[in-house]
Design a protein around this motif. Structure first.
Motif, PDB file in Angstrom:
ATOM      1  N   PHE A 199       0.840  -1.208   0.000  1.00 20.03           N
ATOM      2  CA  PHE A 199       0.000   0.000   0.000  1.00 20.03           C
ATOM      3  C   PHE A 199       0.873   1.256   0.000  1.00 20.03           C
ATOM      4  CE2 PHE A 199      -2.548   3.298   2.077  1.00 20.03           C
ATOM      5  CZ  PHE A 199      -3.681   3.267   1.283  1.00 20.03           C
ATOM      6  N   THR A 200       1.981   1.212   0.757  1.00 23.24           N
ATOM      7  CA  THR A 200       2.906   2.343   0.774  1.00 23.24           C
ATOM      8  C   THR A 200       3.462   2.607  -0.626  1.00 23.24           C
ATOM      9  OG1 THR A 200       3.547   1.859   3.047  1.00 23.24           O
ATOM     10  CG2 THR A 200       5.054   3.215   1.771  1.00 23.24           C
ATOM     11  N   SER A 201       3.813   1.540  -1.330  1.00 30.27           N
ATOM     12  CA  SER A 201       4.353   1.706  -2.691  1.00 30.27           C
ATOM     13  C   SER A 201       3.324   2.357  -3.612  1.00 30.27           C
ATOM     14  CB  SER A 201       4.787   0.354  -3.248  1.00 30.27           C
ATOM     15  OG  SER A 201       3.680  -0.432  -3.636  1.00 30.27           O
ATOM     16  N   ILE A 202       2.055   1.980  -3.430  1.00 29.01           N
ATOM     17  CA  ILE A 202       0.996   2.559  -4.271  1.00 29.01           C
ATOM     18  C   ILE A 202       0.811   4.043  -3.950  1.00 29.01           C
ATOM     19  CG2 ILE A 202      -1.471   2.482  -4.792  1.00 29.01           C
ATOM     20  CD1 ILE A 202      -1.339  -0.557  -4.225  1.00 29.01           C
ATOM     21  N   VAL A 203       0.839   4.380  -2.656  1.00 29.50           N
ATOM     22  CA  VAL A 203       0.676   5.785  -2.250  1.00 29.50           C
ATOM     23  C   VAL A 203       1.829   6.639  -2.781  1.00 29.50           C
ATOM     24  CG1 VAL A 203       0.589   7.359  -0.298  1.00 29.50           C
ATOM     25  CG2 VAL A 203      -0.698   5.234  -0.230  1.00 29.50           C
ATOM     26  N   LEU A 204       3.053   6.121  -2.652  1.00 24.52           N
ATOM     27  CA  LEU A 204       4.203   6.876  -3.154  1.00 24.52           C
ATOM     28  C   LEU A 204       4.179   6.967  -4.682  1.00 24.52           C
ATOM     29  CD1 LEU A 204       7.026   5.568  -0.791  1.00 24.52           C
ATOM     30  CD2 LEU A 204       5.841   7.768  -0.715  1.00 24.52           C
ATOM     31  N   VAL A 266      -1.666  18.176  -0.758  1.00 23.39           N
ATOM     32  CA  VAL A 266      -1.969  16.820  -1.229  1.00 23.39           C
ATOM     33  C   VAL A 266      -0.767  15.897  -1.035  1.00 23.39           C
ATOM     34  CG1 VAL A 266      -2.463  15.435  -3.287  1.00 23.39           C
ATOM     35  CG2 VAL A 266      -3.708  17.563  -2.891  1.00 23.39           C
ATOM     36  N   ILE A 267       0.432  16.376  -1.392  1.00 23.26           N
ATOM     37  CA  ILE A 267       1.639  15.551  -1.258  1.00 23.26           C
ATOM     38  C   ILE A 267       1.942  15.261   0.210  1.00 23.26           C
ATOM     39  CG2 ILE A 267       4.131  15.494  -1.648  1.00 23.26           C
ATOM     40  CD1 ILE A 267       2.447  15.065  -4.151  1.00 23.26           C
ATOM     41  N   ILE A 268       1.733  16.264   1.086  1.00 27.24           N
ATOM     42  CA  ILE A 268       1.959  16.037   2.528  1.00 27.24           C
ATOM     43  C   ILE A 268       1.023  14.949   3.044  1.00 27.24           C
ATOM     44  CG2 ILE A 268       1.604  17.061   4.815  1.00 27.24           C
ATOM     45  CD1 ILE A 268       2.775  19.635   3.776  1.00 27.24           C
ATOM     46  N   ILE A 269      -0.242  15.007   2.627  1.00 28.98           N
ATOM     47  CA  ILE A 269      -1.209  13.992   3.062  1.00 28.98           C
ATOM     48  C   ILE A 269      -0.789  12.605   2.586  1.00 28.98           C
ATOM     49  CG2 ILE A 269      -3.588  13.186   2.770  1.00 28.98           C
ATOM     50  CD1 ILE A 269      -4.421  16.161   2.659  1.00 28.98           C
ATOM     51  N   LEU A 270      -0.391  12.506   1.303  1.00 26.58           N
ATOM     52  CA  LEU A 270       0.016  11.210   0.746  1.00 26.58           C
ATOM     53  C   LEU A 270       1.258  10.673   1.455  1.00 26.58           C
ATOM     54  CD1 LEU A 270      -0.539  11.716  -3.083  1.00 26.58           C
ATOM     55  CD2 LEU A 270      -1.880  10.326  -1.527  1.00 26.58           C
ATOM     56  N   ASN A 271       2.245  11.546   1.689  1.00 28.05           N
ATOM     57  CA  ASN A 271       3.465  11.106   2.371  1.00 28.05           C
ATOM     58  C   ASN A 271       3.183  10.680   3.805  1.00 28.05           C
ATOM     59  OD1 ASN A 271       5.085  11.478   0.186  1.00 28.05           O
ATOM     60  ND2 ASN A 271       5.850  13.472   0.788  1.00 28.05           N
ATOM     61  N   SER A 272       2.252  11.373   4.465  1.00 24.67           N
ATOM     62  CA  SER A 272       1.885  10.999   5.833  1.00 24.67           C
ATOM     63  C   SER A 272       1.238   9.621   5.862  1.00 24.67           C
ATOM     64  CB  SER A 272       0.927  12.044   6.427  1.00 24.67           C
ATOM     65  OG  SER A 272       1.534  13.307   6.463  1.00 24.67           O
ATOM     66  N   ILE A 273       0.344   9.378   4.891  1.00 26.63           N
ATOM     67  CA  ILE A 273      -0.286   8.055   4.796  1.00 26.63           C
ATOM     68  C   ILE A 273       0.768   6.984   4.542  1.00 26.63           C
ATOM     69  CG2 ILE A 273      -1.863   6.641   3.428  1.00 26.63           C
ATOM     70  CD1 ILE A 273      -3.493   9.183   2.902  1.00 26.63           C
ATOM     71  N   ALA A 274       1.699   7.279   3.604  1.00 32.07           N
ATOM     72  CA  ALA A 274       2.759   6.308   3.297  1.00 32.07           C
ATOM     73  C   ALA A 274       3.632   6.046   4.512  1.00 32.07           C
ATOM     74  CB  ALA A 274       3.607   6.830   2.139  1.00 32.07           C
TER      75      ALA A 274
END
Length: 285
Positions: A199-204, A266-274
Motif C-alpha cells: 500500500f505504501t508503494s501505491i501511495v508513493l 496533497v503531497i503532505i497527506i500522501l506522504n503521511s499516509i505512506a
C-alpha cells in the motif's frame, strides 16, 4: 582523538539534517506567503471549485485541473499497479537469481530516464497511435495515464519487492507445511503479510504521478476544461504552474503559487499516509 573525530562527524551530519529541514520550512513559508493572499482574496472554495481559469479577466478556478490531475493519476495507477505488483511478486518469489539480475537493471534504468524523454516518447509514438486508433488529437487522459503508469513502475516494484522479501520465511514454510502450494502461499499468506508495504508503494507511486510535470505537459493537451472521456485533453495542476509561471505577474502569479499550496497539501497527506503504513510493513494481521 578518536572520540573527537566521531563527534565532529556526528555534528556535520546533524548540520546536514538541519539544512534539509530548514530547506523544507523555507520553501513552505515562501509558497504559503505568496499564494495565501489570492486564496483569501477570492475565497478558498471559489478557487478550488471554480471551473473557469481566465487569468486575463482575473478569474481563477482550478476545479478542472484538479479533475485532470485525478483522472491521469487514477489512470496511471490502473495501469501501473497490476504490472508493478506482478513484477515484484515474480522477482521476490518466482525468479531465480540469474533472471533477477537480468531484469533489475532495466527497472533501475526505468527510474533513471528523464521525464522529458518519457514525454518525447509519448509525443512521437503514443499520441499518433491513439489519434489513429480512437480519433481526436491523441493528446489525452489515456496517453498521459500510459506514460505515468510506466513512470511509477520503479517505485511500486522496488518498494513492493522489499516488502515481500521482508515477510518472515516461517510464514511461507508454515503455509507449505499445512499443505498449501507455492502459489496459494503467495496469495493467502505472503501478500496479506506485506500489504502495508505494498500500500505504501501505491501511495508513493500516486505521489509520483501527481507531481510529474514535463512528461504530462507534452502529452495531455493542456486544455483547462473538465474532460468528458479518457480521450479528452486535460491540464494538470503541475502543468498549469509550469506552463504559465514564465509570463505570469500580479494576482496571476500568486494564483499559481496558490495552486502550489494545493499540491503541497496533497503531497503532505500522501506522504503521511505512506509513512504510517510503511511502519507496519512486514507485519501480519
Amino acid at each position: 582523538m578518536k572520540k573527537g573525530y566521531e563527534n565532529a562527524i556526528k555534528y556535520i551530519l546533524l548540520i546536514c539534517a538541519f539544512i534539509s529541514i530548514l530547506s523544507v520550512i523555507l520553501i513552505t513559508i515562501f509558497i504559503f506567503k505568496e499564494g495565501s493572499g489570492v486564496l483569501l482574496k477570492y475565497g478558498i472554495l471559489k478557487f478550488l471549485l471554480g471551473e473557469k481559469w481566465a487569468p486575463l479577466s482575473g478569474t481563477f478556478g482550478i476545479f478542472s485541473m484538479i479533475i485532470g490531475t485525478l483522472t491521469v493519476t487514477i489512470g496511471a495507477l490502473i495501469i501501473g499497479v497490476p504490472i508493478g505488483l506482478a513484477t515484484a511478486i515474480f522477482l521476490s518469489e518466482l525468479a531465480n537469481k540469474r533472471v533477477s539480475k537480468l531484469i533489475r537493471p532495466f527497472i533501475e534504468l526505468l527510474a533513471g530516464i528523464p521525464s522529458v524523454v518519457y514525454g518525447f516518447y509519448g509525443l512521437m509514438v503514443l499520441v499518433p497511435i491513439i489519434r489513429e486508433s480512437f480519433g481526436g488529437s491523441g493528446f489525452s487522459i489515456l496517453t498521459s495515464s500510459i506514460i505515468l503508469g510506466i513512470m511509477i513502475l520503479p517505485t511500486i516494484i522496488n518498494i513492493s519487492e522489499v516488502s515481500l522479501r521482508s515477510v518472515p520465511k516461517e510464514y511461507k514454510e508454515g503455509s507449505l507445511a499445512l499443505g498449501a502450494n507455492h502459489w496459494q502461499s503467495i496469495i493467502k499468506v505472503i501478500l496479506p503479510a506485506a500489504k502495508s508495504g505494498i500500500f505504501t508503494s501505491i501511495v508513493l507511486g500516486m505521489g509520483r504521478a501527481i507531481g510529474e510535470t514535463m512528461a504530462v505537459i507534452m502529452v495531455s493537451g493542456n486544455s483547462p476544461k473538465i474532460p468528458n472521456s479518457i480521450f479528452d485533453q486535460v491540464r494538470t495542476l503541475t502543468g498549469n504552474i509550469a506552463i504559465e509561471m514564465g509570463y505570469a505577474s500580479g494576482d496571476h502569479a500568486k494564483a499559481l503559487f496558490a495552486t502550489g499550496i494545493v499540491l503541497f497539501i496533497v503531497i503532505i497527506i500522501l506522504n503521511s499516509i505512506a509513512l504510517v503504513f510503511s511502519k507496519k510493513a512486514g507485519e501480519i494481521k
